[in-house]
Enzyme design. Structure first.
Site, PDB file in Angstrom:
ATOM      1  N   ASP A 307       0.845  -1.188   0.000  1.00  0.00           N
ATOM      2  CA  ASP A 307       0.000   0.000   0.000  1.00  0.00           C
ATOM      3  C   ASP A 307       0.883   1.242   0.000  1.00  0.00           C
ATOM      4  OD1 ASP A 307      -2.547  -0.968  -0.148  1.00  0.00           O
ATOM      5  OD2 ASP A 307      -2.768  -1.229   2.009  1.00  0.00           O
ATOM      6  N   ASP A 344     -16.115  13.715   8.240  1.00  0.00           N
ATOM      7  CA  ASP A 344     -15.064  12.806   7.755  1.00  0.00           C
ATOM      8  C   ASP A 344     -13.943  12.766   8.799  1.00  0.00           C
ATOM      9  OD1 ASP A 344     -13.076  11.431   6.481  1.00  0.00           O
ATOM     10  OD2 ASP A 344     -13.154  12.582   4.614  1.00  0.00           O
TER      11      ASP A 344
END
Length: 682
Positions: A307, A344
Site C-alpha cells: 500500500d 469525515d
C-alpha cells in the site's frame, strides 16, 4: 518475561528443555523424526549388546560398547533438547501473554451510546454484538470496534511497545484488542467476538497448539533425509558379510556407530527446532503467524503488493491547496470542501477542514445542528460528502466524481482535467469537489515518500522480488510516486476487485504474492494472497482472512516478514548442506578404523592419523553428538541474512557451510581423538 528480551539460553528454559528432552525418549515421540528414530533404535541395540557383553553372554569389549551406546543416547537427547528448547521459547512468549488475561468486569450498555444505563457483568460473559463502555484506567474486556469516543490506549501487553496509541471511532484506528488498557478519556465499543475467540485467545492457542504441522518444504526435506538414511542403512548392512567373508567380521556396535555417523543426524536433529524457531522469530518481530506454512511461504515470496499510504509514503496526506474551477471562487470551493468533510474523521478529511479554517477563517459546523446527512466513503463509490438544504456536495477521486457528474446530467470541465493532471504530476493526490452536477475545483493532498525506501526496494529487486505499489490515486499521481520510490510496478485507482484480480494474475504466472491489509474490503485479497499480513488495528474480517497479524500495525513490516521467512529457509538449507558435508569427514574416520584389519589397503584413507580404531570410531560418534549442541544457537537465531541474488547467496552458503561442513569434522574429530588418547580413555 518480555517477548523481545528472551535470552537464547534462559536458565529456566534450559532446565525445562532438559526435562522435556528426557520425556521425548519414548518411541511415540521419536517416531515423528525418522532419522533420529534410527539413532534411537541403534542406541537401544548397542545398550542390549553392552549388557550382554558385561554379563559374559556375548564376547567383546563391553567398555567400548558402553561408550558408544552412551554417546548415541546423548545424540538423541541433544536432538530432543534442541526441539524442546525451541518449543519452550515459544511457550514462554505465550506465557507472557497469559498474564494479560484477567478476570474482570465490564460495563455493558443497554443502548449503543455514551451515557446510557449500564449493567456490570463478568467480561467472559460478553457476546458478539454487546456494547460496553470503558474509561480511563479500565482494561478493555473484549476485541471490538469503537463506535463512539476516542482515547489513548496502552497496548504494551500485546505489542510490547510502551508508547500509547490513539483509538477512535471511524477511520483506520477503530479496532481495539481485549487485554489492553485505557489511559485517558472513554470509548464505547461493540464486541466483535464471542468468549474464547479473542485475538489473545487465538495467539495463545496458536503457540501452545497440540502439534505443530510440518510445512511442505519440511516434508520434502524429511523425505530426502529418509531416502539418504535408507541408502546408508542398506550400505551398512552389506558391509558385515563383506568383512565376515574377509575373515574378520565387524561388530554390530561398530556398524551401528558407522550408520549413525553417516546418516544426516545433524539436520535431522535440528529440523524441528528450525521450524519452531522461525515462528518464534516472527513473534519476536511482533508478527503472529498462524502456521509454519505461512512463515515458509514468506521466504519464497517473489511479489510484494505494498500500500502506498503508510508503507511507501509517511501516510499523513494533508490538504495543501484549493484549486478552483474556472468561474468559481476559491472560498466557495473551500466552503463546500469543508462541509463535505465535517463528518469525515480521516486525517485527510480533518486536514481539509483545518485548511479551510486557516485560509478563509471558515469555522467548523456541527452536522447534526445543520440537519445534514453525511455520506460516508466506500470502496465502491470512492467518494464521500454531505446532503444539506437540498444541496448535494461530494468529494472524491476524479473518475468517481466524473461518473457522478455525468449521472446527474452535468459535464466535467476540461480545465479541471488539466488542473487534476497538474496536481498529479507533482506527486500529490487530487480530490475533486462537486455540488450537484457542478464541479467546483480540486483539493491537492500532499504526502512524502519515506526516506531510504528506494534503497530497500533496490535490495528486494536484487533478491529477485518484484515490488508493486497499490494506491487509490489516479495513474499520473501513482506514476510520479512510483518513480520517486523506485517500485517496479503500480496499480492505480485500486479497488478490492482490482487487487484480487492482480493477485490471481501473478499466481497464475507461478509467483507467490505477499500483501498487507486492514479493512474489511481487503479481506478477499488477503484470503487469496500466499502471505497475508493483517494489521492489528484493522477489522476482525481482515485479521481472520490473513495468515499473519502485525501487532504494531506497521505496513512496512511486510518487508521484514519476507526477510524472516527467507532466513528460515536459508537456515534449513545451510544446515542441510553442513550436515551432508559432515559425512565425508566421518567416512574418512570410521571406514579405515572399522575395516583396516580386514582390508589393510584402507589404511591409506586414515588421513587424520587417528590413534586407534576404537578412538577413531568413538571420536566420530562424540563429534556427531556435540555438533548438534554447537549448532543449536544457529538453528534458533538463524543464519546471517544478506540481500543477495539467488546465485550469489548459493555461492556464499556453499563456501561457508559446504566447505565448513567438510573442514570442521576433520578438526573436531582429530581434537577429540587427541583428548581421548591423552586422558588414556582408549
Amino acid at each position: 518475561m518480555s517477548r523481545k528480551q528472551l535470552a537464547l539460553f534462559e536458565p529456566t528454559l534450559v532446565l525445562q528443555a532438559l526435562k522435556e528432552a528426557v520425556k521425548k525418549l519414548n518411541p511415540q515421540a521419536q517416531w515423528r523424526n525418522p532419522v533420529m528414530f534410527i539413532v534411537w533404535i541403534g542406541s537401544l541395540l548397542t545398550t542390549c549388546i553392552c549388557i550382554a557383553m558385561a554379563s559374559g553372554a556375548m564376547p567383546g569389549n563391553a567398555l567400548f560398547s558402553a561408550a558408544i551406546s552412551g554417546w548415541l543416547w546423548v545424540t538423541v537427547l541433544f536432538a530432543n533438547f534442541a526441539e524442546a528448547l525451541a518449543e519452550g521459547r515459544s511457550k514462554a512468549q505465550a506465557n507472557s501473554l497469559k498474564g494479560v488475561k484477567k478476570t474482570a468486569f465490564a460495563r455493558k450498555l443497554r443502548e449503543p451510546k455514551y451515557g446510557a444505563a449500564a449493567d456490570k457483568v463478568p467480561a467472559d460473559q460478553l457476546r458478539k454484538g454487546d456494547i460496553v463502555l470503558v474509561e480511563a484506567g479500565d482494561i478493555i474486556p473484549c476485541d471490538g470496534e469503537v463506535i463512539e469516543g476516542g482515547a489513548s490506549v496502552d497496548e504494551s501487553a500485546i505489542t510490547g511497545e510502551s508508547a500509547p496509541v490513539i483509538r477512535e471511532s471511524g477511520g483506520d484506528f477503530a479496532s481495539v484488542t481485549g487485554g489492553t488498557r485505557i489511559l485517558s478519556d472513554w470509548l464505547v465499543i461493540e464486541c466483535s467476538v464471542n468468549p474464547g475467540e479473542t485475538f489473545l485467545d487465538r495467539m495463545i492457542a496458536m503457540v501452545e497448539g497440540a502439534q505443530r504441522r510440518k510445512t511442505p518444504n519440511e516434508i520434502a526435506l524429511t523425505i530426502l533425509l529418509i531416502a539418504l538414511t535408507i541408502v546408508f542403512l542398506l550400505a551398512t548392512a552389506t558391509l558385515w558379510p563383506f568383512s565376515a567373508w574377509g575373515g574378520n567380521a565387524v561388530s554390530v556396535t561398530v556398524l551401528v556407530a558407522l550408520l549413525v555417523c553417516l546418516i544426516p543426524t545433524t539436520i535431522g536433529g535440528l529440523l524441528s527446532a528450525i521450524g519452531v524457531a522461525g515462528m518464534s522469530r516472527m513473534l519476536g518481530a511482533n508478527v503472529i503467524a498462524t502456521s509454519g506454512r505461512a512463515v515458509e511461504a514468506a521466504g519464497d515470496v517473489d511479489v510484494l503488493l505494498l500500500d502506498k499510504t503508510g508503507t511507501i509514503t509517511l501516510g499523513n496526506r494533508q490538504a495543501s491547496e484549493f484549486i478552483p474551477a474556472q468561474g468559481v471562487e476559491e472560498k466557495t470551493l473551500a466552503n463546500a470542501a469543508q462541509l463535505a468533510s465535517l463528518a469525515d474523521e480521516t486525517p485527510e478529511g480533518r486536514s481539509i477542514v483545518i485548511l479551510a479554517k486557516q485560509r478563509f477563517n471558515l469555522r467548523e459546523r456541527d452536522v447534526q445542528s445543520l440537519h445534514a446527512t453525511f455520506v460516508p466513503f466506500t470502496a465502491q463509490s470512492r467518494m464521500s460528502g454531505i446532503n444539506i438544504d437540498n444541496r448535494m456536495i461530494r468529494k472524491g477521486s476524479v473518475d468517481a466524481i466524473r461518473r457522478h457528474v455525468e449521472a446527474n446530467g452535468g459535464h466535467f470541465p476540461a480545465d479541471v482535467d488539466q488542473k487534476v493532471d497538474q496536481v498529479a504530476r507533482q506527486g500529490a493526490t487530487p480530490l475533486v469537489v462537486v455540488e450537484g452536477s457542478r464541479v467546483l475545483g480540486v483539493i491537492a493532498l500532499k504526502d512524502i515518500v519515506k526516506g531510504g525506501i528506494k534503497e530497500r526496494f533496490a535490495q528486494l529487486r536484487k533478491m529477485g522480488i518484484k515490488t508493486v505499489m497499490i494506491t487509490g490515486d489516479n495513474r499520473l499521481t501513482a506514476a510520479a510516486i512510483a518513480a520517486e520510490a523506485g517500485v517496479d510496478d503500480f496499480l492505480a485507482e485500486a479497488t478490492p476487485e482490482a487487487k484480487l484480480a492482480l493477485i490471481r494474475q501473478y499466481q497464475a504466472e507461478g509467483r507467490l504474492v505477499a500483501m498487507t491489509g486492514d479493512g474489511t474490503n481487503d479481506a478477499p485479497a488477503l484470503a487469496q494472497a500466499d502471505v497475508a499480513v493483517a494489521m492489528n488495528s484493522g477489522t476482525q474480517a481482515a485479521k481472520e482472512a490473513g495468515n499473519m497479524v502485525d501487532l504494531d500495525s506497521n505496513p512496512t513490516k511486510l518487508i521484514e516478514v519476507v526477510h524472516i521467512g527467507k532466513q528460515m529457509l536459508m537456515t534449513r538449507g545451510s544446515l542441510t548442506t553442513f550436515s551432508i558435508a559432515n559425512d565425508v569427514a566421518k567416512y574418512f574416520a570410521i571406514i579405515p578404523a572399522a575395516f583396516a584389519a580386514t582390508y589393510p589397503q584402507l589404511n591409506a584413507l586414515n588421513i587424520m592419523r587417528l590413534h586407534s580404531p576404537d578412538s577413531a570410531i568413538l571420536s566420530a560418534v562424540i563429534f556427531n553428538a556435540l555438533i548438534i549442541v554447537f549448532l543449536i544457537p544457529l538453528a534458533l537465531k538463524g543464519v546471517s541474512y544478506k540481500p543477495l541474488t539467488a546465485s550469489a547467496m548459493l555461492r556464499r552458503n556453499l563456501w561457508i557451510y559446504g566447505l565448513g561442513g567438510l573442514l570442521v569434522p576433520f578438526i573436531g574429530i582429530k581434537v577429540i581423538d587427541l583428548l581421548l588418547t591423552v586422558c588414556g580413555l582408549v
